[in-house]
Design a protein around this motif. Structure first.
Motif, PDB file in Angstrom:
ATOM      1  N   GLU A 132     -12.549 -26.003 -40.644  1.00  0.00           N
ATOM      2  CA  GLU A 132     -13.096 -27.043 -39.787  1.00  0.00           C
ATOM      3  C   GLU A 132     -12.001 -27.570 -38.865  1.00  0.00           C
ATOM      4  OE1 GLU A 132     -13.805 -30.941 -41.564  1.00  0.00           O
ATOM      5  OE2 GLU A 132     -12.740 -30.288 -43.375  1.00  0.00           O
ATOM      6  N   VAL A 133     -12.413 -28.136 -37.731  1.00  0.00           N
ATOM      7  CA  VAL A 133     -11.470 -28.768 -36.823  1.00  0.00           C
ATOM      8  C   VAL A 133     -12.159 -29.933 -36.134  1.00  0.00           C
ATOM      9  CG1 VAL A 133     -11.990 -27.288 -34.822  1.00  0.00           C
ATOM     10  CG2 VAL A 133      -9.734 -28.342 -35.038  1.00  0.00           C
ATOM     11  N   GLU A 134     -11.411 -30.990 -35.898  1.00  0.00           N
ATOM     12  CA  GLU A 134     -11.945 -32.163 -35.209  1.00  0.00           C
ATOM     13  C   GLU A 134     -11.811 -31.981 -33.703  1.00  0.00           C
ATOM     14  OE1 GLU A 134     -11.541 -36.529 -36.592  1.00  0.00           O
ATOM     15  OE2 GLU A 134      -9.980 -36.272 -35.071  1.00  0.00           O
ATOM     16  N   VAL A 135     -12.880 -32.273 -32.967  1.00  0.00           N
ATOM     17  CA  VAL A 135     -12.880 -32.123 -31.509  1.00  0.00           C
ATOM     18  C   VAL A 135     -13.491 -33.368 -30.864  1.00  0.00           C
ATOM     19  CG1 VAL A 135     -12.955 -29.598 -31.485  1.00  0.00           C
ATOM     20  CG2 VAL A 135     -15.092 -30.885 -31.605  1.00  0.00           C
ATOM     21  N   ALA A 184     -17.636 -30.411 -26.062  1.00  0.00           N
ATOM     22  CA  ALA A 184     -16.681 -31.004 -27.002  1.00  0.00           C
ATOM     23  C   ALA A 184     -15.571 -30.001 -27.295  1.00  0.00           C
ATOM     24  CB  ALA A 184     -17.378 -31.400 -28.304  1.00  0.00           C
ATOM     25  N   GLY A 185     -14.335 -30.468 -27.235  1.00  0.00           N
ATOM     26  CA  GLY A 185     -13.199 -29.609 -27.549  1.00  0.00           C
ATOM     27  C   GLY A 185     -12.905 -28.603 -26.455  1.00  0.00           C
ATOM     28  N   GLY A 186     -11.825 -27.869 -26.635  1.00  0.00           N
ATOM     29  CA  GLY A 186     -11.398 -26.887 -25.640  1.00  0.00           C
ATOM     30  C   GLY A 186     -10.539 -27.527 -24.571  1.00  0.00           C
ATOM     31  N   TYR A 187     -11.146 -28.030 -23.524  1.00  0.00           N
ATOM     32  CA  TYR A 187     -10.408 -28.632 -22.410  1.00  0.00           C
ATOM     33  C   TYR A 187      -9.624 -29.863 -22.872  1.00  0.00           C
ATOM     34  CZ  TYR A 187      -9.523 -30.928 -17.943  1.00  0.00           C
ATOM     35  OH  TYR A 187      -8.928 -31.537 -16.872  1.00  0.00           O
ATOM     36  N   ASN A 221     -15.336 -39.050 -25.925  1.00  0.00           N
ATOM     37  CA  ASN A 221     -14.179 -39.009 -26.828  1.00  0.00           C
ATOM     38  C   ASN A 221     -14.531 -39.240 -28.290  1.00  0.00           C
ATOM     39  OD1 ASN A 221     -12.223 -38.507 -24.753  1.00  0.00           O
ATOM     40  ND2 ASN A 221     -12.438 -40.662 -24.163  1.00  0.00           N
ATOM     41  N   LYS A 222     -15.814 -39.286 -28.615  1.00  0.00           N
ATOM     42  CA  LYS A 222     -16.197 -39.408 -30.015  1.00  0.00           C
ATOM     43  C   LYS A 222     -15.679 -38.206 -30.782  1.00  0.00           C
ATOM     44  CE  LYS A 222     -20.103 -40.010 -33.150  1.00  0.00           C
ATOM     45  NZ  LYS A 222     -19.466 -41.191 -33.800  1.00  0.00           N
ATOM     46  N   LYS A 223     -15.119 -38.436 -31.948  1.00  0.00           N
ATOM     47  CA  LYS A 223     -14.547 -37.369 -32.750  1.00  0.00           C
ATOM     48  C   LYS A 223     -15.624 -36.747 -33.644  1.00  0.00           C
ATOM     49  CE  LYS A 223     -10.324 -37.874 -31.256  1.00  0.00           C
ATOM     50  NZ  LYS A 223     -10.564 -38.952 -30.262  1.00  0.00           N
ATOM     51  N   CYS A 224     -15.795 -35.444 -33.518  1.00  0.00           N
ATOM     52  CA  CYS A 224     -16.761 -34.694 -34.307  1.00  0.00           C
ATOM     53  C   CYS A 224     -16.054 -33.480 -34.902  1.00  0.00           C
ATOM     54  CB  CYS A 224     -17.934 -34.266 -33.433  1.00  0.00           C
ATOM     55  SG  CYS A 224     -18.833 -35.654 -32.659  1.00  0.00           S
ATOM     56  N   ASN A 256     -15.622 -26.522 -24.458  1.00  0.00           N
ATOM     57  CA  ASN A 256     -16.544 -25.728 -25.259  1.00  0.00           C
ATOM     58  C   ASN A 256     -17.948 -26.304 -25.097  1.00  0.00           C
ATOM     59  OD1 ASN A 256     -14.367 -25.189 -28.170  1.00  0.00           O
ATOM     60  ND2 ASN A 256     -14.233 -24.393 -26.102  1.00  0.00           N
ATOM     61  N   VAL A 257     -18.947 -25.437 -25.153  1.00  0.00           N
ATOM     62  CA  VAL A 257     -20.327 -25.856 -24.887  1.00  0.00           C
ATOM     63  C   VAL A 257     -21.219 -25.573 -26.096  1.00  0.00           C
ATOM     64  CG1 VAL A 257     -22.326 -25.595 -23.362  1.00  0.00           C
ATOM     65  CG2 VAL A 257     -20.004 -25.409 -22.426  1.00  0.00           C
ATOM     66  N   TYR A 258     -22.047 -26.568 -26.430  1.00  0.00           N
ATOM     67  CA  TYR A 258     -22.974 -26.496 -27.555  1.00  0.00           C
ATOM     68  C   TYR A 258     -24.392 -26.793 -27.071  1.00  0.00           C
ATOM     69  CZ  TYR A 258     -18.629 -27.442 -30.181  1.00  0.00           C
ATOM     70  OH  TYR A 258     -17.359 -27.406 -30.676  1.00  0.00           O
ATOM     71  N   THR A 259     -25.379 -26.201 -27.718  1.00  0.00           N
ATOM     72  CA  THR A 259     -26.772 -26.589 -27.496  1.00  0.00           C
ATOM     73  C   THR A 259     -26.995 -27.959 -28.128  1.00  0.00           C
ATOM     74  OG1 THR A 259     -27.442 -24.272 -27.598  1.00  0.00           O
ATOM     75  CG2 THR A 259     -29.173 -25.930 -27.870  1.00  0.00           C
ATOM     76  N   ASP A 260     -27.617 -28.884 -27.383  1.00  0.00           N
ATOM     77  CA  ASP A 260     -27.885 -30.251 -27.850  1.00  0.00           C
ATOM     78  C   ASP A 260     -29.128 -30.231 -28.743  1.00  0.00           C
ATOM     79  OD1 ASP A 260     -28.494 -32.921 -28.226  1.00  0.00           O
ATOM     80  OD2 ASP A 260     -28.129 -33.493 -26.146  1.00  0.00           O
TER      81      ASP A 260
END
Length: 254
Positions: A164-167, A190-193, A141-144, A233-237
């Motif tokens: 920009e949007v916070e997720v 992060a985000g989406g669901y 739940n960290k906001k990024c 949503n999926v991001y490369t770490d």
């Protein structure tokens, strides 16, 4: 090709509509002027195709799957894609991760070496963003923030202004379950669901920013309707690729 990989590739391709390809920020806001001096527009001969972010005077990070659209240059130093001049454009050499095969199999990260060094700090328009210093695990739940140019709704109009949007970060175990345990390794969700905010099809290569660090690279989602995504949503770490990135920065070559 594995069925999931086909689906993911379809989802990425589905977002490329019209003349301006690239990132689509959902339920976000216009970025404050000169607030994100690291943002890069990755471009082909046809125009904008992906987002990216500057990490040194020589290199921009983006997604490996952006290579499919044959990037030739990046644009730095503007929040507005309709206000470009050729002094902002840099031709690039591609340094795609050697283990990348396709978006659904992971390692979706690429470095772009600039033809000449970016003038950092010139007129306060260009400044690299920091990367994590070590492998990290983000708190649930960290906001990024996710940042990009483009559409603001499903099948909407393309935006020329950076948005920009916070997720919220989503627990990786929970994310794996929601994705039916088919996620590649080395990713962040992060985000989406569970929210109406996030990125959409075509939003590729842009950064996930947490505590003023670029911790993720926009990789993929799983829904052609971007207003109410059903999975995260999926991001490369980025933190999982630090040795590879540092080696390239040290050699100044791939």
């Amino acid at each position: 090709m594995h069925a999931l990989q086909k689906l993911l590739l379809f989802c990425v391709l589905a977002g490329f509509r019209g003349n301006a390809l690239g990132s689509e920020i959902i339920n976000g806001k216009k970025a404050k002027e000169k607030s994100m001096l690291y943002m890069a527009s990755v471009q082909s001969k046809a125009g904008h195709i992906c987002g990216g972010f500057l990490i040194s005077e020589d290199f921009v990070v983006t997604a490996a799957h952006c290579d499919k659209w044959k990037p030739t240059s990046v644009v730095l130093g503007t929040h507005h894609l309709n206000k470009l001049n050729e002094t902002m454009r840099y031709s690039v050499k591609k340094c795609k991760h050697p283990s990348y095969k396709e978006v659904g199999s992971g390692n979706d990260i690429m470095l772009l070496k600039l033809s000449v060094k970016a003038p950092l700090g010139k007129k306060g328009l260009i400044k690299p963003i920091k990367l994590p210093s070590h492998k990290m695990k983000l708190k649930d739940n960290k906001k990024c923030q996710v940042v990009g140019w483009g559409m603001t709704s499903t099948k909407g109009e393309v935006e020329n202004d950076l948005r920009e949007v916070e997720v919220p970060v989503i627990n990786l175990e929970k994310c794996q379950k929601l994705w039916k345990n088919k996620l590649p390794s080395n990713v962040i969700c992060a985000g989406g669901y569970g929210t109406k905010k996030g990125f959409c099809q075509g939003d590729s290569g842009g950064p996930l920013v947490c505590d003023k660090q670029a911790v993720g690279v926009v990789s993929f989602n799983n829904n052609d309707v971007c207003d109410y995504p059903d999975v995260p949503n999926v991001y490369t770490d980025v933190s999982k690729y630090l040795p590879w990135i540092k080696e390239i920065l040290k050699k100044k070559n791939c």
